[in-house]
Scaffold this motif. Structure first.
Motif, mmCIF file in Angstrom:
data_model
loop_
_atom_site.group_PDB
_atom_site.id
_atom_site.type_symbol
_atom_site.label_atom_id
_atom_site.label_comp_id
_atom_site.label_asym_id
_atom_site.label_seq_id
_atom_site.Cartn_x
_atom_site.Cartn_y
_atom_site.Cartn_z
ATOM 1 N N VAL A 71 14.110 9.540 34.718
ATOM 2 C CA VAL A 71 13.368 8.543 34.166
ATOM 3 C C VAL A 71 13.418 7.148 34.914
ATOM 4 N N PHE A 72 14.728 6.754 35.124
ATOM 5 C CA PHE A 72 15.079 5.493 35.839
ATOM 6 C C PHE A 72 15.285 5.378 37.276
ATOM 7 N N ASP A 73 14.815 6.453 38.010
ATOM 8 C CA ASP A 73 14.879 6.561 39.457
ATOM 9 C C ASP A 73 14.759 5.262 40.200
ATOM 10 N N LYS A 74 13.781 4.424 39.769
ATOM 11 C CA LYS A 74 13.335 3.017 40.369
ATOM 12 C C LYS A 74 14.558 2.204 40.309
ATOM 13 N N GLN A 75 15.115 2.098 39.262
ATOM 14 C CA GLN A 75 16.230 1.189 38.869
ATOM 15 C C GLN A 75 17.593 1.762 39.688
ATOM 16 N N LEU A 76 17.546 3.137 39.742
ATOM 17 C CA LEU A 76 18.658 3.941 40.284
ATOM 18 C C LEU A 76 18.402 4.013 42.048
ATOM 19 N N ALA A 77 17.454 3.452 42.544
ATOM 20 C CA ALA A 77 17.184 3.673 43.876
ATOM 21 C C ALA A 77 18.437 3.412 44.817
ATOM 22 N N GLY A 78 19.193 2.734 44.643
ATOM 23 C CA GLY A 78 20.539 2.370 45.375
ATOM 24 C C GLY A 78 21.634 3.338 45.086
ATOM 25 N N TRP A 79 21.546 4.151 44.305
ATOM 26 C CA TRP A 79 22.678 5.318 43.759
ATOM 27 C C TRP A 79 22.277 6.328 45.014
ATOM 28 N N SER A 80 23.565 6.598 45.573
ATOM 29 C CA SER A 80 23.358 7.551 46.667
ATOM 30 C C SER A 80 22.922 9.060 46.085
ATOM 31 N N ALA A 81 23.344 9.276 44.702
ATOM 32 C CA ALA A 81 23.034 10.670 44.545
ATOM 33 C C ALA A 81 21.828 10.761 43.587
ATOM 34 N N ILE A 82 20.907 9.901 43.697
ATOM 35 C CA ILE A 82 19.570 9.913 42.874
ATOM 36 C C ILE A 82 18.486 10.957 43.643
ATOM 37 N N ASN A 83 18.721 11.113 44.848
ATOM 38 C CA ASN A 83 17.906 11.795 45.787
ATOM 39 C C ASN A 83 18.405 13.428 45.322
ATOM 40 N N TRP A 84 19.557 13.606 45.378
ATOM 41 C CA TRP A 84 19.986 14.904 45.372
ATOM 42 C C TRP A 84 19.675 15.286 43.781
ATOM 43 N N LEU A 85 19.799 14.460 42.782
ATOM 44 C CA LEU A 85 19.434 14.655 41.523
ATOM 45 C C LEU A 85 18.206 15.126 41.349
ATOM 46 N N ALA A 86 17.126 14.370 42.228
ATOM 47 C CA ALA A 86 15.663 14.695 41.939
ATOM 48 C C ALA A 86 15.344 16.101 42.541
ATOM 49 N N HIS A 87 16.120 16.451 43.692
ATOM 50 C CA HIS A 87 15.875 17.676 44.259
ATOM 51 C C HIS A 87 16.447 18.641 43.238
ATOM 52 N N LEU A 88 17.513 18.487 42.411
ATOM 53 C CA LEU A 88 17.814 19.498 41.559
ATOM 54 C C LEU A 88 17.053 19.691 40.371
ATOM 55 N N HIS A 89 16.535 18.651 39.998
ATOM 56 C CA HIS A 89 15.434 18.552 38.964
ATOM 57 C C HIS A 89 14.294 19.256 39.252
ATOM 58 N N GLY A 90 13.800 18.796 40.414
ATOM 59 C CA GLY A 90 12.452 19.470 40.839
ATOM 60 C C GLY A 90 12.496 20.858 41.419
ATOM 61 N N ASP A 91 13.416 21.132 42.041
ATOM 62 C CA ASP A 91 13.613 22.815 42.587
ATOM 63 C C ASP A 91 14.651 23.358 42.772
ATOM 64 N N LEU A 92 15.559 22.842 41.838
ATOM 65 C CA LEU A 92 17.098 23.226 41.702
ATOM 66 C C LEU A 92 17.684 23.633 43.104
ATOM 67 N N LEU A 93 17.186 22.775 44.203
ATOM 68 C CA LEU A 93 18.238 22.649 45.323
ATOM 69 C C LEU A 93 17.784 23.845 46.210
ATOM 70 N N ALA A 94 16.637 24.698 45.822
ATOM 71 C CA ALA A 94 16.351 25.909 46.440
ATOM 72 C C ALA A 94 15.113 26.063 47.023
ATOM 73 N N GLY A 95 14.336 24.873 47.183
ATOM 74 C CA GLY A 95 12.900 24.705 47.671
ATOM 75 C C GLY A 95 12.075 25.709 46.857
ATOM 76 N N GLU A 96 11.182 26.398 47.575
ATOM 77 C CA GLU A 96 10.061 27.130 46.757
ATOM 78 C C GLU A 96 10.496 28.134 45.865
ATOM 79 N N ALA A 97 11.784 28.651 45.937
ATOM 80 C CA ALA A 97 12.279 29.573 45.026
ATOM 81 C C ALA A 97 12.618 28.985 43.857
ATOM 82 N N GLY A 98 13.432 27.636 44.062
ATOM 83 C CA GLY A 98 13.621 27.054 42.704
ATOM 84 C C GLY A 98 12.429 26.242 42.130
ATOM 85 N N ARG A 99 11.225 25.979 42.681
ATOM 86 C CA ARG A 99 10.224 25.696 42.218
ATOM 87 C C ARG A 99 9.683 26.660 41.184
#
Length: 242
Positions: A71-99
């Motif tokens: 929810v606070f991704d904009k505020q945490l944009a400088g945090w190096s792990a935020i993109n990894w966390l977004a992929h984990l939430h969005g597709d479980l780090l597994a692309g189409e299979a995760g989606r």
């Protein structure tokens, strides 16, 4: 002596047949209102809720915690792990299979909400108790109260996340909206609002509410797991109102 109907004749409905059927229907409704856990349909719906929750609890806890942070991704944009966390939430780090798995998770969450709304009703004598937590009670009772109360107060938000999660994974399922809207204006607006509501980024107040309620989803998963373990291992009733 009871008269015998002639062949080919249509038996007449006796007045008392209607009264017996009406009485049975009223009795079933009264039982649902007063003691719903004695109705067979309630037990069936409970079993669906129980086993879907048991299978999906860890996944839902993960989605709740990661969603609260994102929810606070904009505020945490400088945090190096935020993109990894977004992929984990969005597709479980597994692309189409995760989606795809996320789509099944969204369907499961939607089903849990709908079945939970039915089995939440404890009867007219106890429904007020299902809105709050008795903190002085034993831990199993507190756990049940927390699960029941959060499930009630956060119902609309959790249902929203379930439906929007299905939309993100399986958008073609929502094409039916376009059948009732030739101009596509309503359908496009509705799906856009659904997407925005999933993240709740409308300002600091909504972000705070969405973040807290995301953690509520994780708490529902934890308390549900405890209820499952208690019922399976110790053969204890799931509800203190039994």
């Amino acid at each position: 002596m009871r008269p015998i109907a002639s062949p080919g004749s249509t038996p007449k409905t006796r007045p008392w047949d209607h009264s017996v059927a009406a009485e049975a229907k009223t009795s079933l409704w009264q039982q649902w209102v007063e003691q719903p856990r004695k109705v067979w349909l309630h037990n069936l719906i409970f079993q669906i809720h129980f086993w879907v929750g048991a299978v999906a609890s860890a996944y839902l806890a993960l989605m709740g915690v990661t969603g609260s942070v994102l929810v606070f991704d904009k505020q945490l944009a400088g945090w190096s792990a935020i993109n990894w966390l977004a992929h984990l939430h969005g597709d479980l780090l597994a692309g189409e299979a995760g989606r795809f798995v996320n789509g099944i998770g969204g369907l499961s969450l939607t089903l849990l909400c709908l079945t939970g709304a039915v089995i939440w009703w404890p009867g007219v004598k106890h429904w007020r108790r299902s809105l709050r937590v008795e903190w002085r009670a034993s831990f199993p009772r507190i756990n049940w109260d927390v699960h029941s109360a959060i499930g009630f107060w956060a119902f609309l938000f959790v249902l929203l996340w379930g439906i929007s999660g299905v939309y993100f994974a399986f958008p073609r399922l929502f094409d039916a909206l376009y059948l009732v809207d030739p101009s596509d204006r309503f359908a496009d607006e509705a799906l856009s609002v659904l997407s925005q509501l999933h993240f709740g980024r409308f300002g600091w107040l909504s972000e705070a509410i969405w973040a807290v309620l995301g953690l509520a989803l994780a708490i529902l998963a934890f308390t549900g797991t405890f209820i499952c373990c208690r019922r399976i291992i110790y053969k204890r009733p799931s509800s203190p109102y039994r």
